[in-house]
Design a protein around this motif. Structure first.
Motif, PDB file in Angstrom:
ATOM      1  N   SER A  14       0.832  -1.208   0.000  1.00 13.55           N
ATOM      2  CA  SER A  14       0.000   0.000   0.000  1.00 13.55           C
ATOM      3  C   SER A  14       0.865   1.256   0.000  1.00 13.55           C
ATOM      4  O   SER A  14       1.858   1.341   0.739  1.00 13.55           O
ATOM      5  CB  SER A  14      -0.905   0.000   1.238  1.00 13.55           C
ATOM      6  OG  SER A  14      -1.539   1.257   1.376  1.00 13.55           O
ATOM      7  N   ASN A  15       0.462   2.220  -0.808  1.00 18.89           N
ATOM      8  CA  ASN A  15       1.190   3.492  -0.853  1.00 18.89           C
ATOM      9  C   ASN A  15       0.946   4.345   0.387  1.00 18.89           C
ATOM     10  O   ASN A  15       1.705   5.281   0.640  1.00 18.89           O
ATOM     11  CB  ASN A  15       0.780   4.278  -2.098  1.00 18.89           C
ATOM     12  CG  ASN A  15       1.280   3.648  -3.376  1.00 18.89           C
ATOM     13  OD1 ASN A  15       2.433   3.241  -3.467  1.00 18.89           O
ATOM     14  ND2 ASN A  15       0.396   3.536  -4.378  1.00 18.89           N
ATOM     15  N   SER A  16      -0.097   4.014   1.138  1.00 17.08           N
ATOM     16  CA  SER A  16      -0.446   4.824   2.304  1.00 17.08           C
ATOM     17  C   SER A  16      -0.120   4.120   3.624  1.00 17.08           C
ATOM     18  O   SER A  16      -0.516   4.592   4.692  1.00 17.08           O
ATOM     19  CB  SER A  16      -1.943   5.169   2.267  1.00 17.08           C
ATOM     20  OG  SER A  16      -2.725   3.982   2.259  1.00 17.08           O
ATOM     21  N   ASP A  17       0.604   3.018   3.553  1.00 18.33           N
ATOM     22  CA  ASP A  17       0.919   2.238   4.761  1.00 18.33           C
ATOM     23  C   ASP A  17       2.422   2.284   5.030  1.00 18.33           C
ATOM     24  O   ASP A  17       3.208   1.531   4.447  1.00 18.33           O
ATOM     25  CB  ASP A  17       0.456   0.787   4.563  1.00 18.33           C
ATOM     26  CG  ASP A  17       0.525  -0.048   5.851  1.00 18.33           C
ATOM     27  OD1 ASP A  17       1.294   0.335   6.766  1.00 18.33           O
ATOM     28  OD2 ASP A  17      -0.166  -1.084   5.916  1.00 18.33           O
ATOM     29  N   ALA A  18       2.802   3.180   5.936  1.00 19.92           N
ATOM     30  CA  ALA A  18       4.223   3.339   6.245  1.00 19.92           C
ATOM     31  C   ALA A  18       4.808   2.089   6.883  1.00 19.92           C
ATOM     32  O   ALA A  18       5.959   1.713   6.619  1.00 19.92           O
ATOM     33  CB  ALA A  18       4.417   4.540   7.173  1.00 19.92           C
ATOM     34  N   THR A  19       4.012   1.415   7.709  1.00 20.67           N
ATOM     35  CA  THR A  19       4.495   0.207   8.389  1.00 20.67           C
ATOM     36  C   THR A  19       4.805  -0.890   7.384  1.00 20.67           C
ATOM     37  O   THR A  19       5.829  -1.585   7.485  1.00 20.67           O
ATOM     38  CB  THR A  19       3.450  -0.286   9.408  1.00 20.67           C
ATOM     39  OG1 THR A  19       3.201   0.747  10.370  1.00 20.67           O
ATOM     40  CG2 THR A  19       3.942  -1.536  10.126  1.00 20.67           C
ATOM     41  N   ALA A  20       3.924  -1.045   6.397  1.00 20.51           N
ATOM     42  CA  ALA A  20       4.140  -2.072   5.366  1.00 20.51           C
ATOM     43  C   ALA A  20       5.401  -1.774   4.560  1.00 20.51           C
ATOM     44  O   ALA A  20       6.180  -2.681   4.236  1.00 20.51           O
ATOM     45  CB  ALA A  20       2.924  -2.151   4.449  1.00 20.51           C
ATOM     46  N   PHE A  21       5.609  -0.507   4.249  1.00 23.38           N
ATOM     47  CA  PHE A  21       6.796  -0.163   3.465  1.00 23.38           C
ATOM     48  C   PHE A  21       8.067  -0.402   4.277  1.00 23.38           C
ATOM     49  O   PHE A  21       9.054  -0.943   3.768  1.00 23.38           O
ATOM     50  CB  PHE A  21       6.736   1.297   3.014  1.00 23.38           C
ATOM     51  CG  PHE A  21       7.952   1.732   2.234  1.00 23.38           C
ATOM     52  CD1 PHE A  21       8.243   1.179   0.992  1.00 23.38           C
ATOM     53  CD2 PHE A  21       8.813   2.689   2.749  1.00 23.38           C
ATOM     54  CE1 PHE A  21       9.371   1.562   0.276  1.00 23.38           C
ATOM     55  CE2 PHE A  21       9.943   3.082   2.042  1.00 23.38           C
ATOM     56  CZ  PHE A  21      10.222   2.524   0.807  1.00 23.38           C
ATOM     57  N   GLU A  22       8.050  -0.025   5.550  1.00 21.86           N
ATOM     58  CA  GLU A  22       9.231  -0.222   6.390  1.00 21.86           C
ATOM     59  C   GLU A  22       9.533  -1.708   6.576  1.00 21.86           C
ATOM     60  O   GLU A  22      10.709  -2.119   6.593  1.00 21.86           O
ATOM     61  CB  GLU A  22       9.024   0.462   7.732  1.00 21.86           C
ATOM     62  CG  GLU A  22       9.046   1.992   7.616  1.00 21.86           C
ATOM     63  CD  GLU A  22       8.474   2.674   8.842  1.00 21.86           C
ATOM     64  OE1 GLU A  22       8.335   2.006   9.892  1.00 21.86           O
ATOM     65  OE2 GLU A  22       8.148   3.875   8.744  1.00 21.86           O
ATOM     66  N   ALA A  23       8.473  -2.531   6.680  1.00 23.75           N
ATOM     67  CA  ALA A  23       8.686  -3.980   6.808  1.00 23.75           C
ATOM     68  C   ALA A  23       9.305  -4.539   5.526  1.00 23.75           C
ATOM     69  O   ALA A  23      10.207  -5.393   5.577  1.00 23.75           O
ATOM     70  CB  ALA A  23       7.353  -4.668   7.100  1.00 23.75           C
ATOM     71  N   PHE A  24       8.834  -4.032   4.373  1.00 24.87           N
ATOM     72  CA  PHE A  24       9.398  -4.454   3.084  1.00 24.87           C
ATOM     73  C   PHE A  24      10.869  -4.065   2.995  1.00 24.87           C
ATOM     74  O   PHE A  24      11.717  -4.881   2.590  1.00 24.87           O
ATOM     75  CB  PHE A  24       8.609  -3.798   1.953  1.00 24.87           C
ATOM     76  CG  PHE A  24       9.281  -3.859   0.609  1.00 24.87           C
ATOM     77  CD1 PHE A  24       9.316  -5.028  -0.127  1.00 24.87           C
ATOM     78  CD2 PHE A  24       9.899  -2.726   0.085  1.00 24.87           C
ATOM     79  CE1 PHE A  24       9.945  -5.079  -1.364  1.00 24.87           C
ATOM     80  CE2 PHE A  24      10.534  -2.765  -1.151  1.00 24.87           C
ATOM     81  CZ  PHE A  24      10.556  -3.949  -1.876  1.00 24.87           C
ATOM     82  N   VAL A  25      11.191  -2.849   3.394  1.00 23.43           N
ATOM     83  CA  VAL A  25      12.576  -2.383   3.338  1.00 23.43           C
ATOM     84  C   VAL A  25      13.464  -3.220   4.250  1.00 23.43           C
ATOM     85  O   VAL A  25      14.571  -3.629   3.872  1.00 23.43           O
ATOM     86  CB  VAL A  25      12.661  -0.884   3.727  1.00 23.43           C
ATOM     87  CG1 VAL A  25      14.109  -0.468   3.949  1.00 23.43           C
ATOM     88  CG2 VAL A  25      12.021  -0.024   2.649  1.00 23.43           C
TER      89      VAL A  25
END
Length: 306
Positions: free
Chosen positions: A272-283
């Motif tokens: 999701s482009n609006s989910d900071a937690t998801a992006f940080e987990a991906f990184v």
């Protein structure tokens, strides 16, 4: 024959012969005058043709140079993007020569196992999704770059439309204009365009409003304003967009299809482009997969944190 001798000769002739001779002399003079006039016309025409050919050659050269100049890419974007690195306090753009006509972009160096995240961001500034991603995660990513935990390569594209009057084209050209002249201001202009995405996608920004936005972001170089107004790098935007649509270097996807496209250490983020937690987990997972534990030093570079 002297004129007085000529007159004496004429007076010695019978009247009819004298008149016939005078008519013949007059005819010969008229013929000579016509030949003289023809010679002059030929000379004038030849001169005009010579001048015309020279002018056409000069005009052709000017046109060729103008067209060639319009096909040259912006400086500092030889990879079709602007690469930023940080040293803990300052973000610095990499400088490169302009991409010349016929040259192929050189992908930036790719070594994810060295412990520094490699982030590539492909963005169409008319895209609401791109604005959403950047609003949610942009400051975090730029913070990682500042601290030296990541590099960021920004690729402006025109996915929505490559029409020269489209907002996608004009905003991508604006980024190229800034990169060409003042690369240190690219991120400031990028952030300003993201903040104004609703206007860009809605009523749109006029040329004057686009120049004003760039100026407000800190770019006062008159050459940048002229570059934006003239669409100097429109051809490059089209070419760079088409290249990305054909192939994405250092990526696990074959081509660019959407904005934003965020590539971290060679892997595209699909959350999701609006989910900071998801992006940080991906990184975090991408980072850990790219840096083998066997290569870690006793004091490894800390993983990126927001």
């Amino acid at each position: 024959m002297p004129a007085n001798s000529y007159d004496l000769e004429l007076r010695g002739l019978p009247k009819k012969e004298r008149q016939a001779l005078q008519r013949e002399f007059a005819r010969l003079q008229r013929e000579e005058e016509r030949r003289r006039q023809r010679r002059n016309r030929i000379i004038r025409r030849t001169s005009l043709i010579t001048i015309g050919v020279a002018l056409l050659a000069v005009a052709g050269l000017v046109i060729a140079n103008t067209v060639r100049a319009s096909l040259i890419g912006p400086a500092n974007m030889a990879s079709d993007g602007v690469l930023f690195t940080g040293d803990g306090t300052t973000v610095t753009p990499s400088t490169t020569a302009a991409l010349q006509v016929g040259d192929t972009p050189a992908a930036s160096s790719f070594a994810p196992s060295n412990g520094v995240l490699i982030v590539d961001l492909y963005v169409d500034y008319s895209s609401a999704d791109a604005a959403q991603f950047e609003t949610t995660n942009g400051s975090t990513v730029q913070g990682w770059v500042t601290q030296g935990y990541a590099t960021l390569e920004l690729h402006p594209v025109a996915l929505a439309s490559t029409d020269s009057n489209s907002q996608s084209m004009r905003t991508a050209n604006a980024i190229a204009c800034v990169a060409n002249a003042v690369p240190s201001s690219v991120l400031a202009v990028h952030n300003a365009l993201i903040a104004d995405q609703a206007t860009i996608a809605g009523a749109g920004l006029s040329t004057d409003e686009l120049v004003a936005l760039v100026t407000k972001a800190g770019v006062t170089d008159a050459g940048v304003s002229t570059c934006i107004t003239s669409g100097e790098f429109d051809n490059w935007v089209v070419d760079a967009t088409n290249r990305a649509k054909a192939a994405l270097p250092n990526s696990d996807v074959s081509s660019l299809t959407t904005s934003p496209t965020v590539v971290v250490d060679g892997k595209v983020y699909t959350g999701s482009n609006s989910d900071a937690t998801a992006f940080e987990a991906f990184v975090t997972s991408t980072y850990q997969a790219a840096v083998p534990q066997s290569t870690a030093t006793p004091t490894p570079t800390p993983a990126p944190t927001p």
